[in-house]
Design a protein around this motif. Structure first.
Motif, PDB file in Angstrom:
ATOM      1  N   PHE A 102     113.251  43.929  58.967  1.00 39.00           N
ATOM      2  CA  PHE A 102     113.590  44.241  57.480  1.00 39.00           C
ATOM      3  C   PHE A 102     112.728  43.403  56.813  1.00 39.00           C
ATOM      4  CE2 PHE A 102     115.372  44.337  53.163  1.00 39.00           C
ATOM      5  CZ  PHE A 102     115.109  45.537  52.644  1.00 39.00           C
ATOM      6  N   MET A 103     111.928  43.803  55.580  1.00 44.51           N
ATOM      7  CA  MET A 103     111.506  42.762  54.682  1.00 44.51           C
ATOM      8  C   MET A 103     111.832  43.110  53.239  1.00 44.51           C
ATOM      9  SD  MET A 103     107.407  41.438  54.270  1.00 44.51           S
ATOM     10  CE  MET A 103     107.204  40.539  52.872  1.00 44.51           C
ATOM     11  N   VAL A 138     105.991  42.066  59.772  1.00 43.16           N
ATOM     12  CA  VAL A 138     106.514  43.549  59.485  1.00 43.16           C
ATOM     13  C   VAL A 138     105.156  44.655  59.654  1.00 43.16           C
ATOM     14  CG1 VAL A 138     108.469  43.198  58.247  1.00 43.16           C
ATOM     15  CG2 VAL A 138     106.555  43.598  57.006  1.00 43.16           C
ATOM     16  N   GLY A 139     104.254  44.059  60.082  1.00 42.77           N
ATOM     17  CA  GLY A 139     102.870  44.937  60.214  1.00 42.77           C
ATOM     18  C   GLY A 139     102.292  45.433  59.471  1.00 42.77           C
ATOM     19  N   HIS A 140     101.897  44.778  58.269  1.00 42.18           N
ATOM     20  CA  HIS A 140     101.063  45.107  57.179  1.00 42.18           C
ATOM     21  C   HIS A 140      99.593  45.382  57.799  1.00 42.18           C
ATOM     22  CE1 HIS A 140      98.941  45.518  53.242  1.00 42.18           C
ATOM     23  NE2 HIS A 140     100.165  45.761  52.681  1.00 42.18           N
ATOM     24  N   PRO A 141      99.035  46.691  57.411  1.00 37.76           N
ATOM     25  CA  PRO A 141      97.754  46.875  58.257  1.00 37.76           C
ATOM     26  C   PRO A 141      96.647  46.019  57.497  1.00 37.76           C
ATOM     27  CG  PRO A 141      98.361  48.730  56.484  1.00 37.76           C
ATOM     28  CD  PRO A 141      99.576  47.672  56.406  1.00 37.76           C
ATOM     29  N   PRO A 155     104.650  49.709  61.850  1.00 37.91           N
ATOM     30  CA  PRO A 155     105.761  49.168  61.142  1.00 37.91           C
ATOM     31  C   PRO A 155     106.925  49.912  60.957  1.00 37.91           C
ATOM     32  CG  PRO A 155     103.378  49.394  59.874  1.00 37.91           C
ATOM     33  CD  PRO A 155     103.089  49.940  61.344  1.00 37.91           C
ATOM     34  N   GLU A 156     106.745  51.268  61.256  1.00 38.81           N
ATOM     35  CA  GLU A 156     108.143  52.035  61.247  1.00 38.81           C
ATOM     36  C   GLU A 156     108.802  51.776  62.493  1.00 38.81           C
ATOM     37  OE1 GLU A 156     104.962  53.191  60.854  1.00 38.81           O
ATOM     38  OE2 GLU A 156     104.480  54.963  61.736  1.00 38.81           O
ATOM     39  N   ALA A 202     110.754  48.518  62.110  1.00 35.42           N
ATOM     40  CA  ALA A 202     111.954  48.919  61.080  1.00 35.42           C
ATOM     41  C   ALA A 202     112.930  49.553  61.918  1.00 35.42           C
ATOM     42  CB  ALA A 202     111.564  49.683  59.811  1.00 35.42           C
ATOM     43  N   LYS A 241     104.596  39.573  56.037  1.00 35.92           N
ATOM     44  CA  LYS A 241     103.993  40.784  56.108  1.00 35.92           C
ATOM     45  C   LYS A 241     103.336  41.071  57.568  1.00 35.92           C
ATOM     46  CE  LYS A 241     102.211  40.673  51.616  1.00 35.92           C
ATOM     47  NZ  LYS A 241     101.273  41.034  50.567  1.00 35.92           N
ATOM     48  N   PHE A 245     102.864  51.740  53.097  1.00 36.59           N
ATOM     49  CA  PHE A 245     103.363  50.681  53.992  1.00 36.59           C
ATOM     50  C   PHE A 245     104.828  50.395  53.792  1.00 36.59           C
ATOM     51  CE2 PHE A 245     104.016  45.837  54.351  1.00 36.59           C
ATOM     52  CZ  PHE A 245     103.955  46.164  55.944  1.00 36.59           C
ATOM     53  N   LYS A 251     106.947  52.795  55.257  1.00 35.23           N
ATOM     54  CA  LYS A 251     107.123  52.807  56.703  1.00 35.23           C
ATOM     55  C   LYS A 251     107.900  51.580  57.036  1.00 35.23           C
ATOM     56  CE  LYS A 251     102.394  54.355  58.106  1.00 35.23           C
ATOM     57  NZ  LYS A 251     101.390  53.880  58.492  1.00 35.23           N
ATOM     58  N   THR A 252     107.905  50.516  56.291  1.00 37.12           N
ATOM     59  CA  THR A 252     108.760  49.373  56.586  1.00 37.12           C
ATOM     60  C   THR A 252     110.213  49.548  56.394  1.00 37.12           C
ATOM     61  OG1 THR A 252     108.946  48.502  54.411  1.00 37.12           O
ATOM     62  CG2 THR A 252     107.087  47.526  55.862  1.00 37.12           C
ATOM     63  N   ARG A 253     110.532  50.977  55.810  1.00 38.68           N
ATOM     64  CA  ARG A 253     112.039  51.372  55.726  1.00 38.68           C
ATOM     65  C   ARG A 253     112.200  52.316  56.831  1.00 38.68           C
ATOM     66  NH1 ARG A 253     111.392  46.773  53.264  1.00 38.68           N
ATOM     67  NH2 ARG A 253     112.246  46.796  51.342  1.00 38.68           N
ATOM     68  N   GLY A 254     111.326  52.509  57.758  1.00 43.03           N
ATOM     69  CA  GLY A 254     111.589  53.338  59.092  1.00 43.03           C
ATOM     70  C   GLY A 254     111.064  54.582  58.899  1.00 43.03           C
TER      71      GLY A 254
END
Ligand SMILES: Nc1ncnc2c1ncn2[C@@H]1O[C@H](COP(=O)(O)OP(=O)(O)OP(=O)(O)O)[C@@H](O)[C@H]1O
Ligand SMILES: [Mg+2]
Lengths: 248, 438
Positions: free
Chosen positions: A81-82, A48-51, A72-73, A76, A45, B391, B394-397
């Motif tokens: 990808f996680m 992928v940049g979990h706040p 996070p975006e 991505a 996490k 979140f 966002k992890t999907r862009g």
């Protein structure tokens, strides 16, 4: 591709990741194993940049760029990808529509045109067939009411659609039945090539029989206590983790 | 200070009495309705306009409304195109138009269901003893002053009668049009009474719109649901922004009957909906879902009273409100379980999504239980968007703005999806949710 150097991270001032270094190159598969609560999901996490997590030290680069500075975006869109251990349910968001939005976000970022729902449907159906997913999952809400295994499949479906450079799959195998695991593993293998890489977090040797890792790392109390090749997974299966416990 | 307040309400009440005199001479309500008009007017005088701390109006400021002097709407033409633009696709030949409370046969088309339902003018309906007693009884027990006013001004209501065992497959739309005014402010008092005979089934879509603003629509709808009968309806409130919308739905359910209600609110300067249900006999099911999406200064207030009066009844309510800007939403909802109403199941859930610090979302859920063998729950949440969901997206862009918009919409969408009319679902997705796009 991914260079992690002495990464320290946690939350509320408590360190959970206590200095991890890891180097993943294109074409490689790394497995991360380790007891419950050792920090595997936290590491994923943080990547992928979990706040909720705070980076307390170290650095991480992804294809030469400072990963920790990115949202996070952005991560991505750069191809990270996680696959979550516990994917969230989002009622009211249609699965197919969400997948198309994510796919289009990537396309737009690459300077390509958005794709319309009909064309996307062809792509979606193909990927769903690869994962033996019934078509009805298109119409469902994102993960809402999905069984544990269905959620994991849906994560891999997203991976198949986004074709990331590096995928971190957090216990994707947990919750999958034996047949589903084979299907998912086959799917993941088909997505592999010399330009992308995988980090598999798992408790079970079985997955690693289908997706053969180049390296196996054992995480315990927030540090990598042992790294080896795929035989290490077998040894762990036989002996457990006790013999590796850090002494301090 | 108190004296001026009292004076102000007295003035307001006087204005209503004056308007009523005018109504009697100009609108000439049918003879058969006169006793009802009179009784309701007396009830109004007894109840009086709500003062600031009135328990039925805790969150609703009616000061401006009651101090406005209204006149009766002159007959104003309504174009067929305007009507057409508000008819849902499933109701193309099954709609009734009510303009300023008056049923307009010339603007309606209900050819698809003509043989399945009876339309009875309210003055004829009250000749039936069942309806007469119902009306007299509700006038006497009414404690919402605006509903009393509605009956005091009752002249052109309509009863929709679905005979015993009749199953009306095609949904019926009732389109309430307030013609509004360009000079001064007007008020109308639409009244629809729906009666379902034993084992009858009806699907209904009710929509409130305004051709122009400056009006106060004060509507009442009665649903008398017979034994084993079922009704599914959606009410869409989409009045002019500078209008006042007050509506009351009063439901009386017979044995093993089913009511599934959905209210969608676009909001305006002041909307209040009063939902009162009586689960009179055993084995009744009642579902009430509600969504409102409010921006700027819009207000929507819900006042809900559900009376479980017999054993084995089920009621389930879900409210979802999105408030942004300086908007206000309130839900004042009480479930009352009478002494004899054992084995009652009742749930109430209120979810508010706050998108701004200046918005208000008040909730006052309440349970009054006088039986011992019941299962009742209620809960309310007030919150922002879920961090983990945000979140995940966002992890999907998806960038923050897109992810937030998607989640906000999904909050309302998840309840809109429960509507069984695809045309309404699509309409709300394209219009109500559109309000969230900045
Ligand atoms: N947000 C959080 N709040 C509180 N504690 C947390 C949080 N995140 C992680 N932890 C704690 O950090 C430790 C590591 O958790 P993590 O989820 O990374 O373990 P894991 O190795 O993935 O375990 P498992 O094999 O059970 O999935 C645990 O003790 C956990 O309770
Ligand atoms: Mg974990």
């Amino acid at each position: 591709m991914l260079e992690v150097k002495d990464l320290r991270a946690g939350f509320d001032g408590t360190e959970i990741i206590k200095g991890i270094s890891l180097s993943v190159k294109a074409g490689e598969v790394h497995a991360i194993m380790g007891p419950n609560g050792s920090g595997k999901s936290t590491l994923a996490k943080v990547l992928v940049g979990h706040p909720s997590y705070e980076v307390m030290g170290g650095e991480v680069t992804f294809n030469g760029e400072n990963l920790l500075e990115m949202d996070p975006e952005q991560r991505a869109l750069k191809g990270l990808f996680m696959g979550f251990q516990y994917p969230v349910e989002i009622p009211g968001v249609n699965n197919a529509e969400f997948l198309r939005m994510a796919y289009n976000a990537k396309r737009v970022n690459e300077g390509k045109e958005e794709i319309d729902p009909l064309d996307f449907d062809d792509i979606l159906v193909e990927k769903m067939e690869m994962l033996s997913m019934e078509k009805k999952y298109r119409e469902r809400n994102l993960n809402e009411g999905f069984s544990g295994g269905e959620k994991k499949k849906n994560e891999i479906l997203q991976m198949a659609i986004l074709e990331p450079k590096l995928a971190v799959l957090d216990e994707t195998d947990s919750g999958l039945d034996i047949d589903a695991m084979r299907v998912v593993a086959d799917g993941v293998n088909r997505l592999r090539n010399e330009n992308n890489a995988l980090i598999l977090i798992t408790h079970y040797q079985r997955l690693l029989e289908y997706i053969k890792p180049d390296y196996v790392h054992v995480l315990s109390h927030g540090i990598i206590v042992k790294s080896g090749e795929k035989d290490l997974a077998l040894e762990l299966e036989a002996r457990g983790y006790d013999w590796l416990a850090p002494t301090n | 200070m108190t004296t001026t307040l009292v004076d102000a309400t007295d003035q307001a009440e006087l204005a209503i009495l004056n308007l009523h005199k005018k109504f009697m001479s100009e609108s000439r309500p049918p003879e058969a309705l006169l006793p009802l008009n009179e009784a309701a007017l007396q009830r109004f005088e007894l109840l009086k306009f709500p003062h600031r701390k009135h328990e039925m109006y805790t969150f609703v400021n009616t000061k401006e409304l009651v101090s406005t002097v209204f006149s009766l709407p002159p007959e104003t033409p309504v174009s067929k195109d305007f009507i057409k633009s508000h008819i849902f696709p499933e109701c193309e030949s099954s709609y009734l138009v009510i303009a300023d409370g008056v049923f307009r046969d010339d603007l309606s088309d209900y050819s698809a269901i003509k043989s399945a339902i009876n339309l009875v003018p309210i003055e004829e309906a009250v000749a039936q003893s069942e309806i007469k007693e119902y009306m007299a009884d509700t006038i006497e027990k009414e404690n919402d002053v605006f509903a009393s006013i509605n009956t005091a001004f009752l002249s052109r209501g309509t009863m929709i009668d679905v005979p015993r065992k009749q199953q009306v497959e095609t949904p019926l739309q009732i389109l309430h049009v307030s013609t509004g005014s360009t000079s001064g402010k007007v008020t109308s008092h639409p009244r629809i009474l729906v009666r379902l005979g034993e084992m009858a089934e009806l699907k209904m879509i009710v929509k409130y719109v305004g051709a122009q603003g400056n009006y106060f629509v004060n509507s009442v709808m009665d649903l008398l649901v017979g034994e084993q009968a079922g009704i599914t309806y959606v009410q869409v409130q989409e009045d002019a922004m500078d209008a006042w919308h007050f509506s009351k739905t009063r439901v009386v359910q017979g044995q093993n009957s089913r009511v599934s209600a959905f209210n969608a609110f676009f909001g305006n300067q002041l909307t209040r909906h009063h939902f009162e249900a009586h689960l009179k006999d055993v084995g009744v099911e009642l579902k009430l879902n509600s969504v409102s999406v409010l921006t700027d200064q819009e207000q929507v207030h819900n006042f809900v009273r559900i009376h479980h009066e017999a054993p084995h009844g089920t009621s389930a309510q879900v409210f979802k409100n999105i408030v942004s800007g300086k908007s206000r939403s309130s839900i004042d909802g009480t479930v009352i379980v009478n002494q004899g109403a054992q084995q009652t199941n009742s749930d109430q859930l209120i979810n508010n999504l706050m998108l701004s610090d200046n918005a208000h979302a008040d909730t006052k859920p309440n349970l009054m239980i006088f039986a011992d063998d019941v299962k009742c729950t209620h809960g309310a949440t007030v919150g922002q968007l879920d961090e983990d969901q945000l979140f995940y997206l966002k992890t999907r862009g998806l960038i923050e703005k897109v992810a937030k918009e998607l989640l906000t919409k999904s909050f309302a969408e998840s309840i809109i999806q429960t509507i069984e009319f695809p045309g309404v679902v699509e309409y709300l997705e394209n219009n109500l949710l559109k309000k969230l796009e900045a």
